[in-house]
Design a protein around this motif. Structure first.
Motif, short mmCIF file in Angstrom:
data_model
loop_
_atom_site.label_atom_id
_atom_site.label_comp_id
_atom_site.label_asym_id
_atom_site.label_seq_id
_atom_site.Cartn_x
_atom_site.Cartn_y
_atom_site.Cartn_z
N SER A 62 -9.49 32.68 4.63
CA SER A 62 -9.86 31.37 4.11
C SER A 62 -11.33 31.33 3.70
CB SER A 62 -9.55 30.27 5.11
OG SER A 62 -10.32 30.41 6.27
N GLU A 63 -12.21 32.04 4.42
CA GLU A 63 -13.61 32.11 4.03
C GLU A 63 -13.77 32.84 2.69
OE1 GLU A 63 -16.14 33.66 7.09
OE2 GLU A 63 -15.61 32.05 8.47
N ASN A 64 -12.98 33.88 2.49
CA ASN A 64 -13.03 34.60 1.21
C ASN A 64 -12.56 33.72 0.05
OD1 ASN A 64 -14.01 36.91 2.41
ND2 ASN A 64 -12.02 37.93 2.53
N ILE A 65 -11.55 32.91 0.28
CA ILE A 65 -11.07 32.00 -0.76
C ILE A 65 -12.16 30.99 -1.11
CG2 ILE A 65 -9.43 30.13 -1.23
CD1 ILE A 65 -7.36 31.84 0.36
N GLU A 66 -12.83 30.45 -0.09
CA GLU A 66 -13.93 29.50 -0.33
C GLU A 66 -15.09 30.17 -1.07
OE1 GLU A 66 -14.23 26.14 0.13
OE2 GLU A 66 -12.09 26.28 0.52
N LYS A 107 -14.73 30.30 -4.94
CA LYS A 107 -14.69 29.05 -5.70
C LYS A 107 -16.05 28.84 -6.35
CE LYS A 107 -11.18 26.69 -3.01
NZ LYS A 107 -10.88 25.56 -2.13
N ILE A 108 -16.03 28.63 -7.64
CA ILE A 108 -17.27 28.49 -8.40
C ILE A 108 -17.27 27.13 -9.11
CG2 ILE A 108 -18.83 29.62 -10.01
CD1 ILE A 108 -16.91 31.98 -10.09
N ASP A 109 -18.43 26.51 -9.12
CA ASP A 109 -18.61 25.30 -9.90
C ASP A 109 -18.97 25.75 -11.32
OD1 ASP A 109 -19.21 22.90 -11.06
OD2 ASP A 109 -20.80 22.36 -9.65
N MET A 110 -18.06 25.56 -12.27
CA MET A 110 -18.27 26.02 -13.64
C MET A 110 -19.48 25.36 -14.30
SD MET A 110 -16.12 28.37 -13.99
CE MET A 110 -16.03 28.73 -15.71
N ASN A 111 -19.86 24.16 -13.85
CA ASN A 111 -21.04 23.50 -14.42
C ASN A 111 -22.32 24.29 -14.15
OD1 ASN A 111 -19.59 21.31 -15.48
ND2 ASN A 111 -19.57 20.32 -13.47
N ILE A 112 -22.38 24.96 -13.03
CA ILE A 112 -23.54 25.80 -12.73
C ILE A 112 -23.64 26.93 -13.73
CG2 ILE A 112 -24.53 27.39 -11.04
CD1 ILE A 112 -23.36 25.60 -8.85
#
Length: 71
Positions: free
Chosen positions: A53-57, A60-65
């Motif tokens: 679950s830590e690897n999945i988190e 996750k990327i915020d595309m706006n960045i």
């Protein structure tokens, strides 16, 4: 799923090179000994689930960045 009853000192084999032995039975817990080749990874399931679950988190990327870097 296979369910097997074992007593203290009894074992079961997985394949030809993994042996699981019941070494101690106490109130509500069982201590097992695992004999396996070094190249086989052995993890407690709750640890594996936590890392997964830590690897999945982590991916996750915020595309706006990323869009800000493009400018």
């Amino acid at each position: 799923m296979l369910v097997i009853t074992r007593k203290k000192g009894e074992s079961l084999l997985i394949g030809e090179n993994i042996e699981i032995t019941i070494s101690k039975i106490d109130d509500g817990s069982v201590k097992i000994a695992i004999e396996a080749p070094r190249e086989i990874t052995i993890l407690r399931k709750e640890l594996y689930t936590e890392v997964e679950s830590e690897n999945i988190e982590a991916i996750k990327i915020d595309m706006n960045i990323l869009k800000k870097f493009k400018k």
